[in-house]
Design a protein around this motif. Structure first.
Motif, PDB file in Angstrom:
ATOM      1  N   PHE A 164     -57.499 -40.638  37.845  1.00 35.63           N
ATOM      2  CA  PHE A 164     -56.455 -41.020  36.899  1.00 35.63           C
ATOM      3  C   PHE A 164     -56.687 -40.447  35.497  1.00 35.63           C
ATOM      4  O   PHE A 164     -55.923 -40.746  34.583  1.00 35.63           O
ATOM      5  CB  PHE A 164     -56.398 -42.551  36.779  1.00 35.63           C
ATOM      6  CG  PHE A 164     -55.884 -43.271  37.998  1.00 35.63           C
ATOM      7  CD1 PHE A 164     -55.303 -42.592  39.056  1.00 35.63           C
ATOM      8  CD2 PHE A 164     -55.987 -44.656  38.089  1.00 35.63           C
ATOM      9  CE1 PHE A 164     -54.839 -43.263  40.181  1.00 35.63           C
ATOM     10  CE2 PHE A 164     -55.519 -45.344  39.200  1.00 35.63           C
ATOM     11  CZ  PHE A 164     -54.941 -44.642  40.244  1.00 35.63           C
ATOM     12  N   GLU A 165     -57.711 -39.664  35.344  1.00 36.29           N
ATOM     13  CA  GLU A 165     -58.181 -39.255  34.015  1.00 36.29           C
ATOM     14  C   GLU A 165     -57.097 -38.621  33.155  1.00 36.29           C
ATOM     15  O   GLU A 165     -57.014 -38.868  31.950  1.00 36.29           O
ATOM     16  CB  GLU A 165     -59.351 -38.275  34.176  1.00 36.29           C
ATOM     17  CG  GLU A 165     -60.179 -38.074  32.933  1.00 36.29           C
ATOM     18  CD  GLU A 165     -61.433 -37.264  33.242  1.00 36.29           C
ATOM     19  OE1 GLU A 165     -61.414 -36.046  32.954  1.00 36.29           O
ATOM     20  OE2 GLU A 165     -62.385 -37.827  33.792  1.00 36.29           O
ATOM     21  N   ASN A 166     -56.258 -37.806  33.730  1.00 40.76           N
ATOM     22  CA  ASN A 166     -55.249 -37.074  32.954  1.00 40.76           C
ATOM     23  C   ASN A 166     -53.869 -37.722  32.995  1.00 40.76           C
ATOM     24  O   ASN A 166     -52.878 -37.107  32.591  1.00 40.76           O
ATOM     25  CB  ASN A 166     -55.138 -35.634  33.464  1.00 40.76           C
ATOM     26  CG  ASN A 166     -56.407 -34.850  33.219  1.00 40.76           C
ATOM     27  OD1 ASN A 166     -57.137 -35.120  32.264  1.00 40.76           O
ATOM     28  ND2 ASN A 166     -56.699 -33.890  34.081  1.00 40.76           N
ATOM     29  N   LEU A 167     -53.809 -38.965  33.472  1.00 35.33           N
ATOM     30  CA  LEU A 167     -52.533 -39.669  33.557  1.00 35.33           C
ATOM     31  C   LEU A 167     -52.414 -40.689  32.436  1.00 35.33           C
ATOM     32  O   LEU A 167     -53.402 -41.329  32.063  1.00 35.33           O
ATOM     33  CB  LEU A 167     -52.417 -40.388  34.910  1.00 35.33           C
ATOM     34  CG  LEU A 167     -52.397 -39.492  36.154  1.00 35.33           C
ATOM     35  CD1 LEU A 167     -52.424 -40.354  37.412  1.00 35.33           C
ATOM     36  CD2 LEU A 167     -51.175 -38.582  36.158  1.00 35.33           C
ATOM     37  N   PRO A 168     -51.207 -40.874  31.883  1.00 39.70           N
ATOM     38  CA  PRO A 168     -51.006 -41.902  30.850  1.00 39.70           C
ATOM     39  C   PRO A 168     -51.037 -43.295  31.477  1.00 39.70           C
ATOM     40  O   PRO A 168     -51.116 -43.442  32.698  1.00 39.70           O
ATOM     41  CB  PRO A 168     -49.614 -41.577  30.310  1.00 39.70           C
ATOM     42  CG  PRO A 168     -48.907 -40.942  31.476  1.00 39.70           C
ATOM     43  CD  PRO A 168     -49.958 -40.165  32.217  1.00 39.70           C
ATOM     44  N   ALA A 213     -45.812 -37.330  46.612  1.00 40.06           N
ATOM     45  CA  ALA A 213     -44.358 -37.167  46.548  1.00 40.06           C
ATOM     46  C   ALA A 213     -43.938 -36.081  45.562  1.00 40.06           C
ATOM     47  O   ALA A 213     -44.542 -35.902  44.505  1.00 40.06           O
ATOM     48  CB  ALA A 213     -43.707 -38.490  46.166  1.00 40.06           C
ATOM     49  N   SER A 214     -42.868 -35.378  45.909  1.00 43.54           N
ATOM     50  CA  SER A 214     -42.295 -34.329  45.061  1.00 43.54           C
ATOM     51  C   SER A 214     -40.846 -34.686  44.750  1.00 43.54           C
ATOM     52  O   SER A 214     -40.227 -35.483  45.461  1.00 43.54           O
ATOM     53  CB  SER A 214     -42.339 -32.981  45.783  1.00 43.54           C
ATOM     54  OG  SER A 214     -41.481 -33.013  46.916  1.00 43.54           O
ATOM     55  N   ASP A 272     -38.843 -34.385  35.703  1.00 44.76           N
ATOM     56  CA  ASP A 272     -39.523 -34.451  34.412  1.00 44.76           C
ATOM     57  C   ASP A 272     -41.011 -34.161  34.608  1.00 44.76           C
ATOM     58  O   ASP A 272     -41.643 -34.672  35.543  1.00 44.76           O
ATOM     59  CB  ASP A 272     -39.368 -35.842  33.778  1.00 44.76           C
ATOM     60  CG  ASP A 272     -37.976 -36.058  33.197  1.00 44.76           C
ATOM     61  OD1 ASP A 272     -37.148 -35.141  33.309  1.00 44.76           O
ATOM     62  OD2 ASP A 272     -37.735 -37.144  32.638  1.00 44.76           O
ATOM     63  N   ASP A 273     -41.578 -33.380  33.700  1.00 42.62           N
ATOM     64  CA  ASP A 273     -42.978 -32.986  33.836  1.00 42.62           C
ATOM     65  C   ASP A 273     -43.951 -34.154  33.725  1.00 42.62           C
ATOM     66  O   ASP A 273     -45.102 -34.054  34.166  1.00 42.62           O
ATOM     67  CB  ASP A 273     -43.340 -31.940  32.775  1.00 42.62           C
ATOM     68  CG  ASP A 273     -42.665 -30.604  33.024  1.00 42.62           C
ATOM     69  OD1 ASP A 273     -42.244 -30.374  34.176  1.00 42.62           O
ATOM     70  OD2 ASP A 273     -42.553 -29.804  32.079  1.00 42.62           O
ATOM     71  N   ASP A 274     -43.525 -35.261  33.114  1.00 48.54           N
ATOM     72  CA  ASP A 274     -44.452 -36.374  32.868  1.00 48.54           C
ATOM     73  C   ASP A 274     -44.326 -37.506  33.884  1.00 48.54           C
ATOM     74  O   ASP A 274     -44.887 -38.578  33.687  1.00 48.54           O
ATOM     75  CB  ASP A 274     -44.243 -36.935  31.452  1.00 48.54           C
ATOM     76  CG  ASP A 274     -42.844 -37.547  31.257  1.00 48.54           C
ATOM     77  OD1 ASP A 274     -41.948 -37.245  32.078  1.00 48.54           O
ATOM     78  OD2 ASP A 274     -42.660 -38.300  30.289  1.00 48.54           O
ATOM     79  N   THR A 279     -47.994 -36.788  38.432  1.00 48.63           N
ATOM     80  CA  THR A 279     -48.791 -37.552  39.396  1.00 48.63           C
ATOM     81  C   THR A 279     -49.164 -36.692  40.599  1.00 48.63           C
ATOM     82  O   THR A 279     -50.312 -36.693  41.059  1.00 48.63           O
ATOM     83  CB  THR A 279     -48.012 -38.801  39.847  1.00 48.63           C
ATOM     84  OG1 THR A 279     -47.735 -39.615  38.696  1.00 48.63           O
ATOM     85  CG2 THR A 279     -48.804 -39.616  40.850  1.00 48.63           C
ATOM     86  N   GLN A 280     -48.196 -35.934  41.098  1.00 51.77           N
ATOM     87  CA  GLN A 280     -48.455 -35.068  42.250  1.00 51.77           C
ATOM     88  C   GLN A 280     -49.501 -34.001  41.929  1.00 51.77           C
ATOM     89  O   GLN A 280     -50.335 -33.650  42.766  1.00 51.77           O
ATOM     90  CB  GLN A 280     -47.161 -34.396  42.712  1.00 51.77           C
ATOM     91  CG  GLN A 280     -47.327 -33.606  44.006  1.00 51.77           C
ATOM     92  CD  GLN A 280     -46.152 -32.683  44.286  1.00 51.77           C
ATOM     93  OE1 GLN A 280     -45.603 -32.077  43.384  1.00 51.77           O
ATOM     94  NE2 GLN A 280     -45.771 -32.590  45.548  1.00 51.77           N
ATOM     95  N   SER A 281     -49.482 -33.506  40.705  1.00 55.40           N
ATOM     96  CA  SER A 281     -50.398 -32.426  40.317  1.00 55.40           C
ATOM     97  C   SER A 281     -51.816 -32.912  40.050  1.00 55.40           C
ATOM     98  O   SER A 281     -52.737 -32.090  39.940  1.00 55.40           O
ATOM     99  CB  SER A 281     -49.866 -31.716  39.059  1.00 55.40           C
ATOM    100  OG  SER A 281     -50.041 -32.545  37.911  1.00 55.40           O
TER     101      SER A 281
END
Length: 277
Positions: free
Chosen positions: A144-148, A210-211, A246-248, A253-255
């Motif tokens: 989860f490090e790079n997720l808000p 999911a995409s 939306d990129d955020d 999450t998928q990336s």
């Protein structure tokens, strides 16, 4: 060159499912981006009663799927329970670890198997893009490090995990890493959305694979569309369609989660085998 073997466990019981395709695509992306020799094999757990032998693989991804997560007397259920125990016990007793990611239906089955809380049917089917809140335990969570906080994930479930048994979590050394959104106007307990079962085993109630394309495909199903409108309203449904890529949100999450799980597993596998060499 190091060989890394991935087993993809299809829990869809012969139902057409976009999620497993996304898992396959993410696994293939990982294979293409790696310099190591990556092999990928698929197993139809529920329909064909196929099960990987854990000694033959390094990384396992177990998908979501339809129906109840509670046992109904099928032959595959015991084999899957034995598989979960085998991975857990192997990692307790071996220096070379096995890595397992559990998604939605698989996450529910594992939570029931390890007696972690109440996995019960929701009052209504839930489908949509929802905010997911990290818990205080997530501070060290690499995935989860790079997720808000909150981040967004695809929710698709008829069942939920509530009333976690804190004593059981402590006994097994497991931690809750995410909860569903806080709804102060609704007097219902927030469902558990992610668990760190061990250093090598992680699970999510939501769908990190999911995409936007798969979401749009799933919304062609009248049940999913109706569930989303019932839970979030027509305005939120239309807004979700508008902001699907939306990129955020879903794309972020998928990336992050499954790709980071693959990298984490690979790096630890390579580290162990380098020491042996």
């Amino acid at each position: 060159m190091c060989d890394i073997r991935i087993a993809l466990l299809d829990m869809n019981d012969n139902h057409v499912n976009q999620g497993f395709k996304n898992i396959s695509d993410l696994s293939e992306d990982f294979r293409k981006q790696s310099t190591e020799n990556i092999t990928i094999e698929k197993f139809d757990i529920r329909h064909k009663n196929e099960m990987p032998e854990i000694e033959n693989f390094d990384i396992f991804i177990s998908s979501g799927g339809p129906g109840t997560p509670h046992k109904e007397g099928h032959a595959w259920e015991k084999r899957y329970a034995d598989f979960l125990d085998a991975i857990f016990e192997h990692n307790k007793n071996s220096e070379e670890k096995k890595y397992l990611f559990l998604i939605c239906h698989s996450f529910q089955i594992a939570s029931i198997h390890w007696k972690l809380g109440n996995i019960c049917k929701r009052k209504s089917y839930s489908f949509g893009v929802m905010p997911i809140h990290k818990t205080d335990d997530d501070k060290q969570e690499y995935l989860f490090e790079n997720l808000p906080n909150p981040f967004y994930g695809v929710d698709s479930r008829a069942y939920q995990f509530i009333e976690p048994d804190d004593n059981r979590f402590e006994e097994l050394g497991m931690n809750i890493m995410a909860l569903e959104k806080f709804r102060p106007h609704i007097n219902l307990e927030r469902a558990v959305m992610a668990v760190r079962f061990s250093d090598e085993i992680f699970g999510t109630q939501f769908h990190p694979e999911a995409s936007p394309e798969s979401m749009i495909e799933n919304l062609k199903d009248d049940r999913n569309k109706a569930a989303m409108i019932e839970n979030y309203g027509i305005e939120k449904y239309l807004e979700t369609l508008d902001r699907m890529d939306d990129d955020d949100k879903i794309l972020l999450t998928q990336s992050q989660i499954l790709p980071r799980f693959f990298d984490f597993a690979k790096n630890n596998i390579l580290k162990y085998r380098t020491v042996l060499a």
